[in-house]
Design a protein around this motif. Structure first.
Motif, PDB file in Angstrom:
ATOM      1  N   MET A 156       2.225 -10.657   4.483  1.00 27.46           N
ATOM      2  CA  MET A 156       2.373  -9.216   4.279  1.00 27.46           C
ATOM      3  C   MET A 156       3.712  -8.864   3.624  1.00 27.46           C
ATOM      4  SD  MET A 156      -0.264  -7.471   5.075  1.00 27.46           S
ATOM      5  CE  MET A 156      -1.815  -7.700   5.919  1.00 27.46           C
ATOM      6  N   ALA A 157       4.712  -9.705   3.854  1.00 28.17           N
ATOM      7  CA  ALA A 157       6.036  -9.416   3.301  1.00 28.17           C
ATOM      8  C   ALA A 157       6.002  -9.374   1.777  1.00 28.17           C
ATOM      9  CB  ALA A 157       7.040 -10.459   3.788  1.00 28.17           C
ATOM     10  N   ALA A 158       5.224 -10.268   1.168  1.00 28.96           N
ATOM     11  CA  ALA A 158       5.131 -10.292  -0.293  1.00 28.96           C
ATOM     12  C   ALA A 158       4.448  -9.030  -0.813  1.00 28.96           C
ATOM     13  CB  ALA A 158       4.368 -11.533  -0.747  1.00 28.96           C
ATOM     14  N   TYR A 159       3.425  -8.582  -0.121  1.00 31.17           N
ATOM     15  CA  TYR A 159       2.736  -7.355  -0.520  1.00 31.17           C
ATOM     16  C   TYR A 159       3.667  -6.146  -0.374  1.00 31.17           C
ATOM     17  CZ  TYR A 159      -1.598 -10.088  -0.262  1.00 31.17           C
ATOM     18  OH  TYR A 159      -2.585 -11.024  -0.450  1.00 31.17           O
ATOM     19  N   TRP A 160       4.430  -6.125   0.709  1.00 34.27           N
ATOM     20  CA  TRP A 160       5.368  -5.020   0.932  1.00 34.27           C
ATOM     21  C   TRP A 160       6.427  -4.987  -0.169  1.00 34.27           C
ATOM     22  CZ3 TRP A 160       5.645  -0.584   3.205  1.00 34.27           C
ATOM     23  CH2 TRP A 160       6.888   0.035   3.424  1.00 34.27           C
ATOM     24  N   LEU A 199      -3.423  -0.622   6.406  1.00 32.99           N
ATOM     25  CA  LEU A 199      -3.850  -0.339   5.033  1.00 32.99           C
ATOM     26  C   LEU A 199      -4.211  -1.626   4.301  1.00 32.99           C
ATOM     27  CD1 LEU A 199      -1.135   2.305   4.025  1.00 32.99           C
ATOM     28  CD2 LEU A 199      -3.550   2.757   4.511  1.00 32.99           C
ATOM     29  N   MET A 200      -3.392  -2.636   4.470  1.00 26.03           N
ATOM     30  CA  MET A 200      -3.630  -3.894   3.769  1.00 26.03           C
ATOM     31  C   MET A 200      -4.849  -4.629   4.319  1.00 26.03           C
ATOM     32  SD  MET A 200      -1.688  -4.081   1.244  1.00 26.03           S
ATOM     33  CE  MET A 200      -2.187  -5.755   0.812  1.00 26.03           C
ATOM     34  N   ALA A 201      -5.110  -4.480   5.601  1.00 30.23           N
ATOM     35  CA  ALA A 201      -6.302  -5.120   6.167  1.00 30.23           C
ATOM     36  C   ALA A 201      -7.560  -4.593   5.484  1.00 30.23           C
ATOM     37  CB  ALA A 201      -6.364  -4.875   7.672  1.00 30.23           C
ATOM     38  N   GLU A 202      -7.621  -3.277   5.282  1.00 27.93           N
ATOM     39  CA  GLU A 202      -8.779  -2.701   4.589  1.00 27.93           C
ATOM     40  C   GLU A 202      -8.793  -3.106   3.122  1.00 27.93           C
ATOM     41  OE1 GLU A 202     -11.007   1.552   3.630  1.00 27.93           O
ATOM     42  OE2 GLU A 202      -9.031   1.561   4.582  1.00 27.93           O
ATOM     43  N   ALA A 203      -7.621  -3.070   2.482  1.00 25.80           N
ATOM     44  CA  ALA A 203      -7.549  -3.424   1.064  1.00 25.80           C
ATOM     45  C   ALA A 203      -7.968  -4.872   0.833  1.00 25.80           C
ATOM     46  CB  ALA A 203      -6.137  -3.186   0.537  1.00 25.80           C
ATOM     47  N   LEU A 204      -7.524  -5.771   1.685  1.00 24.58           N
ATOM     48  CA  LEU A 204      -7.878  -7.184   1.537  1.00 24.58           C
ATOM     49  C   LEU A 204      -9.374  -7.408   1.740  1.00 24.58           C
ATOM     50  CD1 LEU A 204      -4.817  -8.715   3.399  1.00 24.58           C
ATOM     51  CD2 LEU A 204      -5.431  -9.164   1.008  1.00 24.58           C
ATOM     52  N   ALA A 205      -9.984  -6.578   2.568  1.00 23.10           N
ATOM     53  CA  ALA A 205     -11.422  -6.713   2.818  1.00 23.10           C
ATOM     54  C   ALA A 205     -12.263  -6.166   1.670  1.00 23.10           C
ATOM     55  CB  ALA A 205     -11.790  -5.995   4.117  1.00 23.10           C
ATOM     56  N   GLU A 206     -11.731  -5.186   0.934  1.00 25.16           N
ATOM     57  CA  GLU A 206     -12.542  -4.485  -0.062  1.00 25.16           C
ATOM     58  C   GLU A 206     -12.229  -4.855  -1.509  1.00 25.16           C
ATOM     59  OE1 GLU A 206     -15.001  -2.861   0.797  1.00 25.16           O
ATOM     60  OE2 GLU A 206     -14.657  -2.161   2.838  1.00 25.16           O
TER      61      GLU A 206
END
Length: 230
Positions: free
Chosen positions: A1-5, A22-29
């Protein structure tokens, strides 16, 4: 997550507080390319100088929007954001982004979403104030209210009906700011009457799943049903 942040490049604590969700949903979709585009768009919106609200709205709404109409719709969405930012209508960015996902779920395709964006741009262009028709000086009174009401309107109208409803409001209230706001916020009797007039039959989106099941079950036809104007 640090890289995405790091890629998102923001210091808003409100975003940090919900970033993992937010990232959990984004990674899923989203695809890998879609995820990069999502973070870049979020970074750009976060640096518009309009606070955290538009950034949060985009980060929350885009994954489900992309699921409904496809990741390829993002450039058109960002183009509208930039058009609003460069006009007196920057305050309309947040309501536009806040209602993007429910609008996309009603429209189901990138082409249909583009028609909605075109209606929005037409309303912006024709109701933004000017002096001697040249220099824009004050924002469209009705645009934020229209964007806030868009999911409700699209629950009842086709895009053709929506365009007619918007056209009536522009034609009759373009030079009357308060009455324009009342119309596009569905507060006026006129707005409700024209809305009722433009309601015709059943919207495809409300019966699409049932029709799809019939096509698959009876004729083994998996083609997607797409609405079009007649």
């Amino acid at each position: 997550m640090a890289a995405y942040w790091k890629q998102l490049d923001t210091r808003f604590p409100q975003v940090a507080a919900v970033f993992d969700d937010l990232m959990a949903e984004a990674l899923a979709e989203l695809t890998r390319e879609g995820l990069d585009a999502y973070l870049e768009a979020g970074r750009v919106i976060g640096k518009l100088g309009r606070g955290v609200e538009p950034m949060l709205a985009f980060m929350e709404e885009w994954p489900s929007t992309a699921k409904a109409v496809g990741e390829a719709a993002l450039p058109a969405v960002m183009a509208l954001v930039q058009r609003l930012q460069k006009s007196p209508n920057g305050s309309a960015i947040t309501p536009f982004l806040e209602t993007l996902a429910p609008v996309a779920r009603r429209l189901h395709s990138q082409e249909q979403l583009q028609r909605y964006l075109d209606i929005t741009l037409d309303l912006k262009a024709r109701t933004t104030g000017s002096i001697h028709g040249h220099h824009t000086t004050f924002p469209s009174p009705g645009l934020p209210d229209f964007l806030a009401q868009a999911p409700n309107l699209l629950n009842q109208l086709t895009l053709a009906g929506l365009k007619n409803w918007v056209e009536y409001g522009i034609r009759n209230y373009r030079t009357h700011p308060e009455r324009q706001k009342d119309y596009f916020s569905l507060q006026s009797a006129d707005a409700r009457a024209v809305l009722q007039r433009e309601r015709h039959g059943t919207l495809l989106v409300d019966v699409e799943r049932k029709l799809d099941l019939y096509l698959r079950g009876l004729w083994q036809d998996g083609d997607q049903l797409v609405p079009f104007s007649t």
